[in-house]
Write an enzyme that holds these catalytic residues in place. Structure first.
Site, PDB file in Angstrom:
ATOM      1  N   GLY A 176       0.830  -1.207   0.000  1.00 28.05           N
ATOM      2  CA  GLY A 176       0.000   0.000   0.000  1.00 28.05           C
ATOM      3  C   GLY A 176       0.860   1.250   0.000  1.00 28.05           C
ATOM      4  N   ILE A 180      -0.088   6.344   5.031  1.00 25.91           N
ATOM      5  CA  ILE A 180       0.555   5.621   6.136  1.00 25.91           C
ATOM      6  C   ILE A 180       1.724   4.793   5.611  1.00 25.91           C
ATOM      7  CG2 ILE A 180       0.181   3.804   7.881  1.00 25.91           C
ATOM      8  CD1 ILE A 180      -2.594   4.984   8.357  1.00 25.91           C
ATOM      9  N   ARG A 264      -8.206   1.899   6.114  1.00 29.90           N
ATOM     10  CA  ARG A 264      -8.870   1.632   7.389  1.00 29.90           C
ATOM     11  C   ARG A 264     -10.380   1.679   7.200  1.00 29.90           C
ATOM     12  NH1 ARG A 264      -5.447   1.971  11.797  1.00 29.90           N
ATOM     13  NH2 ARG A 264      -7.120   2.612  13.191  1.00 29.90           N
ATOM     14  N   HIS A 437      11.267  37.935   6.071  1.00 30.63           N
ATOM     15  CA  HIS A 437      12.434  37.477   5.310  1.00 30.63           C
ATOM     16  C   HIS A 437      13.633  37.325   6.237  1.00 30.63           C
ATOM     17  CE1 HIS A 437      15.205  37.043   1.972  1.00 30.63           C
ATOM     18  NE2 HIS A 437      16.001  37.928   2.571  1.00 30.63           N
TER      19      HIS A 437
HETATM   20  C1  LIG Z   1      -0.283   5.066  11.719  1.00 29.83           C
HETATM   21  C2  LIG Z   1      -1.266   6.195  11.674  1.00 29.83           C
HETATM   22  C3  LIG Z   1      -0.814   7.489  11.539  1.00 29.83           C
HETATM   23  C4  LIG Z   1      -1.706   8.547  11.495  1.00 29.83           C
HETATM   24  N1  LIG Z   1      -1.234   9.817  11.365  1.00 29.83           N
HETATM   25  C5  LIG Z   1      -2.096  10.858  11.302  1.00 29.83           C
HETATM   26  C6  LIG Z   1      -1.621  12.198  11.207  1.00 29.83           C
HETATM   27  O1  LIG Z   1      -0.421  12.432  11.174  1.00 29.83           O
HETATM   28  N2  LIG Z   1      -2.532  13.192  11.174  1.00 29.83           N
HETATM   29  C7  LIG Z   1      -3.880  12.961  11.196  1.00 29.83           C
HETATM   30  O2  LIG Z   1      -4.669  13.904  11.156  1.00 29.83           O
HETATM   31  N3  LIG Z   1      -4.360  11.703  11.309  1.00 29.83           N
HETATM   32  C8  LIG Z   1      -3.498  10.655  11.359  1.00 29.83           C
HETATM   33  N4  LIG Z   1      -3.991   9.380  11.501  1.00 29.83           N
HETATM   34  C9  LIG Z   1      -5.457   9.192  11.561  1.00 29.83           C
HETATM   35  C10 LIG Z   1      -5.973   9.508  12.957  1.00 29.83           C
HETATM   36  O3  LIG Z   1      -5.314   8.710  13.905  1.00 29.83           O
HETATM   37  C11 LIG Z   1      -7.472   9.272  13.022  1.00 29.83           C
HETATM   38  O4  LIG Z   1      -8.101   9.981  11.984  1.00 29.83           O
HETATM   39  C12 LIG Z   1      -8.047   9.746  14.356  1.00 29.83           C
HETATM   40  O5  LIG Z   1      -7.467   9.022  15.418  1.00 29.83           O
HETATM   41  C13 LIG Z   1      -9.561   9.578  14.372  1.00 29.83           C
HETATM   42  O6  LIG Z   1     -10.058   9.936  15.619  1.00 29.83           O
HETATM   43  P1  LIG Z   1     -11.398   9.277  16.205  1.00 29.83           P
HETATM   44  O7  LIG Z   1     -11.662   9.959  17.488  1.00 29.83           O
HETATM   45  O8  LIG Z   1     -12.427   9.267  15.161  1.00 29.83           O
HETATM   46  O9  LIG Z   1     -11.028   7.741  16.429  1.00 29.83           O
HETATM   47  P2  LIG Z   1      -9.868   6.980  17.274  1.00 29.83           P
HETATM   48  O10 LIG Z   1      -8.700   7.872  17.463  1.00 29.83           O
HETATM   49  O11 LIG Z   1      -9.667   5.716  16.574  1.00 29.83           O
HETATM   50  O12 LIG Z   1     -10.546   6.777  18.671  1.00 29.83           O
HETATM   51  C14 LIG Z   1     -11.603   5.889  18.854  1.00 29.83           C
HETATM   52  C15 LIG Z   1     -11.583   5.398  20.276  1.00 29.83           C
HETATM   53  O13 LIG Z   1     -12.770   4.702  20.545  1.00 29.83           O
HETATM   54  C16 LIG Z   1     -12.475   3.582  21.364  1.00 29.83           C
HETATM   55  N5  LIG Z   1     -13.561   2.623  21.209  1.00 29.83           N
HETATM   56  C17 LIG Z   1     -13.932   1.978  20.070  1.00 29.83           C
HETATM   57  N6  LIG Z   1     -15.018   1.199  20.298  1.00 29.83           N
HETATM   58  C18 LIG Z   1     -15.335   1.344  21.600  1.00 29.83           C
HETATM   59  C19 LIG Z   1     -16.344   0.799  22.425  1.00 29.83           C
HETATM   60  N7  LIG Z   1     -17.265  -0.036  21.949  1.00 29.83           N
HETATM   61  N8  LIG Z   1     -16.362   1.172  23.716  1.00 29.83           N
HETATM   62  C20 LIG Z   1     -15.444   2.021  24.239  1.00 29.83           C
HETATM   63  N9  LIG Z   1     -14.469   2.573  23.490  1.00 29.83           N
HETATM   64  C21 LIG Z   1     -14.411   2.249  22.187  1.00 29.83           C
HETATM   65  C22 LIG Z   1     -11.144   3.102  20.829  1.00 29.83           C
HETATM   66  O14 LIG Z   1     -10.460   2.306  21.774  1.00 29.83           O
HETATM   67  C23 LIG Z   1     -10.440   4.425  20.546  1.00 29.83           C
HETATM   68  O15 LIG Z   1      -9.698   4.875  21.640  1.00 29.83           O
HETATM   69  C24 LIG Z   1      -3.106   8.302  11.574  1.00 29.83           C
HETATM   70  C25 LIG Z   1      -3.574   6.988  11.726  1.00 29.83           C
HETATM   71  C26 LIG Z   1      -2.667   5.945  11.779  1.00 29.83           C
HETATM   72  C27 LIG Z   1      -3.192   4.550  11.940  1.00 29.83           C
END
Ligand SMILES: Cc1cc2nc3c(=O)[nH]c(=O)nc-3n(C[C@H](O)[C@H](O)[C@H](O)COP(=O)(O)OP(=O)(O)OC[C@H]3O[C@@H](n4cnc5c(N)ncnc54)[C@H](O)[C@@H]3O)c2cc1C
Length: 464
Positions: A176, A180, A264, A437
């Protein structure tokens, strides 16, 4: 327990929603199944990868830039154990920071897995039920695994598995060539791995501006990262302690570890949402309106589980908007400019339309100006002259449509473009503004000047 707002998931979308709702006076709990807050981003995403990016960048600078700039160091080398300790320390500081913010704002953190029991209840595994008036779903996403023979080998890891490694693989294959995959390719080549990227589409970072993707391929090529583009991975076999990866028309590559980074999917299954009438698509996630309301109006969804962008900064804003609405205020996302940072070396950052999108929407009325870093004094003195800044505007009103940047610190610099596009600025506003600058930021206005045919620091194209 009875609350006003229950938030399911403590990542960027969830923790922002929880804090904002508490600031608005609501009684709030956030249910999180992991032992730390912060979600994918803080624990196994943005934060730990960028801690490694920093190590890789310093290593490169110490090896290649310090000498010519007059800084003598003994031959610099990677101490991977120390780099991992640094990464863990940064993650700890950030995740504990969120816990501190919860305390300061009066948000209660409920530990455990939550699922919806009914339209006003979240059942928490091993804990008390949470009864809510409004709920905000922010459960994030999980790494996809394509159905390829042999991919179940423990040597085929996802980004979380790679971040857990205590040894640098001698040979790393990355399945991929998206954001990432490219970020890890860039890191591990600097760490000393032989890196191969296999990507079925004909270009790296295919959603980005084509010139930026081309520049990245060129620079990766120069660094010795092998690119197998337009080729499908067909099979993976364990062999002699490593892997043989089959791809394309009968080609193979041997490696010690394989990163599977093909995208993802939204984490939406088993939450009990469908039974409540919330629209859930296993591929696209939870459907919401502009106020982040689902089909059940007092249940909201934000971030990767309901998102198109899969970015932490879009999740932050969506969390904010959902919290405002859950607390009786009126807020909508609208169509803000969304920055797209990529932390490869060279870095890439864009906002607004790519050149191809601009031409598709505005036809011939599109003007582009490209300013190379080699003509920027600060980039020259930093010995970081790879890349350029591209300004894209339409010629009727002169409105800036997009900014694409490849080069030093562009992930920090792109915010100027975000503000300009959100303010519907013309290219003249950007080009005629006064930039300090000598700084890298000058390249943004210079790209605008190139587009207007008024460049001072590079020759203008002759007018016919
Ligand atoms: C390797 C990598 C690098 C990345 N780098 C960047 C970057 O540089 N910049 C950027 O903007 N984005 C980046 N991202 C993407 C970014 O991490 C996500 O877009 C962001 O974390 C999304 O936030 P969220 O709150 O939607 O979900 P998440 O951060 O995934 O949080 C969801 C939370 O919900 C919890 N959860 C899930 N189901 C349940 C349940 N049933 N009960 C209780 N808790 C639950 C999980 O444990 C988790 O903690 C990266 C992703 C990866 C994998």
């Amino acid at each position: 327990m009875d609350v006003d707002v229950a938030v399911l998931g403590g990542g960027p979308g969830g923790y922002t929603a929880a804090i904002r709702a508490a600031q608005l006076g609501a009684k709030v709990v956030c249910v999180e199944l992991e032992p730390e807050l912060g979600g994918t981003c803080l624990r196994v995403g943005c934060i730990p990868t960028k801690a490694w990016v920093q190590t890789a960048q310093f290593l490169h600078q110490a090896r290649d830039s310090f000498g010519p700039l007059g800084v003598k160091v003994e031959s610099p080398e990677l101490d991977f154990a120390a780099a991992n300790e640094w990464k863990a320390g940064v993650v700890k500081q950030m995740t504990q920071g969120v816990a501190g913010l919860f305390k300061a704002n009066g948000v209660e953190w409920v530990k455990g897995k939550g699922t919806f029991g009914d339209a006003n209840t979240i059942a928490v595994e091993g804990g008390e039920d949470v009864h809510f008036k409004s709920a905000i779903v922010a459960t994030g996403s999980y790494p996809l695994r394509p159905p390829i023979d042999g991919l179940e080998s423990p040597l085929c890891v996802d980004s979380t598995g790679l971040l857990d490694r205590t040894e640098v693989p001698g040979r790393l294959v990355i399945l991929g060539g998206g954001i990432i995959g490219c970020e890890f390719a860039s890191i591990f080549q600097r760490f000393g791995s032989e890196v191969t990227i296999i990507e079925m589409l004909p270009a790296l970072i295919p959603q980005e501006d084509a010139d930026a993707a081309k520049e990245l391929s060129k620079q990766f090529g120069k660094r010795g990262i092998a690119l197998q583009l337009g080729k499908q991975c067909t099979k993976v076999e364990e062999s002699g302690g490593g892997l043989t990866v089959h791809f394309g028309e009968g080609e193979t590559v041997d490696c010690d570890l394989m990163l599977v980074s093909v995208g993802r999917g939204p984490r939406v299954e088993g939450l009990g949402l469908e039974a409540l009438g919330v629209q859930v698509d296993p591929r696209k996630g939870i459907a919401t309106d502009d106020r982040r309301r689902t089909a059940v109006p007092h249940i909201y969804a934000v971030g990767d589980c309901a998102g198109y962008w899969q970015l932490a900064h879009t999740a932050f804003r969506e969390g904010d908007v959902a919290a405002e609405n859950a607390c009786g205020h009126e807020a909508a996302i609208g169509s803000p400019a969304v920055p797209r940072p990529i932390y490869t070396d060279p870095e890439i950052a864009s906002v607004g339309l790519t050149e191809a999108q601009a031409r598709e929407q505005h036809g011939d009325a599109v003007v582009v100006g490209q300013f190379p870093w080699v003509a920027n004094a600060r980039a020259v003195m930093q010995a970081e002259t790879v890349g350029w800044v591209k300004s894209i505007h339409e010629s009727r009103y002169g409105e800036l449509l997009g900014l694409v940047m490849v080069g030093p610190h562009v992930t920090d610099l792109i915010e100027a473009g975000v503000v300009a596009i959100d303010a519907e600025s013309t290219v003249e506003t950007v080009a005629d503004g006064i930039a300090p600058h000598p700084t890298l930021s000058e390249a943004i206005k210079e790209a605008g000047l190139v587009a207007l045919g008024r460049a001072i620091h590079i020759p203008n194209k002759r007018r016919r």
